[in-house]
Write a protein that holds these residues in place. Structure first.
Motif, PDB file in Angstrom:
ATOM      1  N   LEU A 220       0.799  -1.219   0.085  1.00  0.00           N
ATOM      2  CA  LEU A 220       0.094  -0.098   0.007  1.00  0.00           C
ATOM      3  C   LEU A 220       0.787   1.337  -0.109  1.00  0.00           C
ATOM      4  O   LEU A 220       0.507   2.299  -0.750  1.00  0.00           O
ATOM      5  CB  LEU A 220      -1.018  -0.018   1.258  1.00  0.00           C
ATOM      6  N   LYS A 223       1.893   1.979  -3.388  1.00  0.00           N
ATOM      7  CA  LYS A 223       0.718   2.481  -4.113  1.00  0.00           C
ATOM      8  C   LYS A 223       0.573   4.132  -3.943  1.00  0.00           C
ATOM      9  O   LYS A 223       0.355   4.797  -5.062  1.00  0.00           O
ATOM     10  CB  LYS A 223      -0.388   1.610  -3.886  1.00  0.00           C
ATOM     11  N   LEU A 369      -5.264  -5.939  -2.383  1.00  0.00           N
ATOM     12  CA  LEU A 369      -3.984  -6.041  -2.950  1.00  0.00           C
ATOM     13  C   LEU A 369      -3.574  -7.346  -3.389  1.00  0.00           C
ATOM     14  O   LEU A 369      -3.754  -8.236  -2.454  1.00  0.00           O
ATOM     15  CB  LEU A 369      -3.015  -5.500  -1.887  1.00  0.00           C
TER      16      LEU A 369
END
Length: 494
Positions: A220, A223, A369
């Protein structure tokens, strides 16, 4: 994760409701649970941590796909002439929604409820005797969850109120106004960085599979950096994830089947339990055409109606799959045969259709994810740093393509590779709520969605004439009007 899933919705609800009514009754029976007599030991704190996960379930069932997928060119809705009770969802698809729209308020409130639960755990943790490693783990879990909520909020609304601590009294409920986008991202990065440190080396027992891991926190964070175009930092985090034991499933469909939950490709997914109505998912019912009866769900006790016909694949998405791509038939169907043996040319999502436990209750988790997402993000980041015709970025891209039954992709320029990544992310991650966010961060959302609007208007006269009139103002949702009024927040340009 079934064991923790069974309890965290009910437990968190008891804690929160009791805390709201603590002034009503000062003498509580010993069986009464509230915020004052809870959080006494590690077991109770773990239950509260579990409760921090539960908000994801409600958000995942509608809000995430409504704002992450249906707002994009991947999906649309089936025009239901028999019931017009969900026009607010249609308006989101058409970029006609207003600041008073109920789905926007629900998304905002549920996200802040999740943030509040994380804050409450962090607030109470100091008063519980915990081993250092357990404290770091629980801190890492709830900071990941808090960051995930803020990441969704900032991408949809821009800068938002940053509530960093638990609200201990009504006079502290109001925020200090909206933070800037930059400050919001700084807080997200801070939370995820601490989550990475707290979760390093954590290995869960079988009954706890599905909890947040170091891999989830790093993926994350990668990202987030990719969204901010900080490609060097994104690559740094994502490369670590490739060394944490994940791999691509040989069978693409196993990523979504209940029998292989939290498998080798799973980095983080929302957990659902079909045997409990409060914890079950229902995607196949919502995504089946409303006029398909039970031929798609195979549930004879349910005749679909207004709650169905959502997230319908667009013709443009269907045609974007290459010949021989096994993901197409695994992810969608272009038509169905009804009970009268008539072929109906309405497409629908198959990816989350894996049977039911009882009516409107399924065991299907929702991926947030996946390792394929990490490989494609890593390929994108490497290409943005420096293009190489047959370099490391191509290795990651082609690993995903080979699993799909496709040949390797050869590119001759950075721009060509960028287009290949855009295409691959669209079909690999279709219906997993990445498309809208990808379009926005690539800077292509206005152009793509205007073209999508032209195609949608050609489908039928029921679409309002002013639908899909998209400007830069439409890249952010309106702040819910009641939040603007109560919290004196600045509204986004409309």
């Amino acid at each position: 994760m079934k064991r923790i899933t069974k309890l965290y919705v009910s437990l968190a609800s008891i804690v929160l409701l009791s805390a709201c009514s603590k002034d009503f009754l000062s003498l509580n029976p010993e069986t009464y649970v509230n915020a004052e007599n809870f959080y006494r030991n590690e077991s109770e704190l773990k239950q509260a941590v579990n409760g921090s996960y539960s908000t994801l379930q409600g958000l995942g069932k509608i809000n995430y796909w409504l704002f992450g997928e249906m707002r994009s060119d991947n999906t649309t809705y089936q025009n239901n002439t028999t019931d017009r009770g969900h026009e607010a969802r249609e308006f989101i698809d058409q970029f006609l929604t207003s600041a008073t729209a109920e789905p926007i308020s629900q998304f905002w409130q549920a996200s802040y409820q999740g943030i509040s639960r994380s804050n409450e755990v962090l607030n109470k943790m100091e008063g519980v005797a915990l081993a250092d490693n357990i404290k770091k783990q629980y801190t890492g879990e709830v900071k990941f969850l808090r960051a995930f909520h803020y990441f969704n909020l900032v991408r949809q609304f821009g800068g938002v109120p940053l509530k960093k601590v638990a609200t201990s009294s009504p006079d502290l409920a109001l925020s200090q106004g909206r933070a800037t986008i930059a400050d919001t991202y700084d807080f997200i990065i801070e939370d995820l960085s601490e989550a990475v440190e707290g979760l390093k080396g954590i290995r869960y027992a079988a009954q706890d599979q599905g909890r947040v891991t170091e891999g989830a926190a790093r993926a994350l964070l990668g990202k987030v950096y990719l969204t901010l175009k900080q490609y060097d930092k994104a690559v740094e985090q994502l490369k670590v994830v490739t060394n944490l034991g994940y791999s691509l499933h040989a069978d693409y469909m196993k990523n979504f089947a209940p029998g292989s939950k939290n498998g080798v490709e799973s980095i983080f997914e929302i957990q659902y339990l079909g045997s409990n109505p409060a914890l079950a998912s229902d995607f196949m019912y919502r995504f089946a055409p409303y006029n398909s009866g039970f031929v798609i769900t195979q549930d004879p006790s349910v005749q679909l109606a207004v709650e169905s016909g959502w997230n319908i694949p667009t013709k443009d998405l269907i045609e974007s799959y290459e010949n021989g791509d096994i993901r197409k038939s695994a992810s969608l169907a272009e038509r169905f045969t009804n009970a009268n043996q008539q072929v109906v040319n309405v497409p629908y999502i198959k990816k989350f259709n894996h049977g039911f436990v009882t009516s409107w209750q399924t065991d299907v988790n929702f991926p947030i994810l996946r390792y394929a997402d990490v490989l494609l993000m890593l390929a994108e980041g490497l290409n943005e740093l420096a293009f190489s015709p047959s370099g490391e970025a191509s290795i990651y891209l082609n690993a995903v393509r080979r699993r799909a039954g496709l040949s390797d992709k050869t590119t001759t320029s950075q721009q060509e590779f960028r287009a290949a990544i855009m295409q691959e992310r669209r079909v690999e991650l279709a219906f997993e709520n990445h498309r809208w966010y990808d379009l926005v961060r690539w800077g292509t959302a206005i152009e793509v969605m205007k073209a999508h609007g032209v195609r949608e208007k050609a489908r039928g006269t029921y679409i309002p004439a002013n639908a899909y009139t998209i400007t830069s103002n439409n890249l952010l949702l309106a702040i819910p009007q009641k939040e603007v009024n109560l919290d004196k927040l600045t509204q986004n340009p409309l």
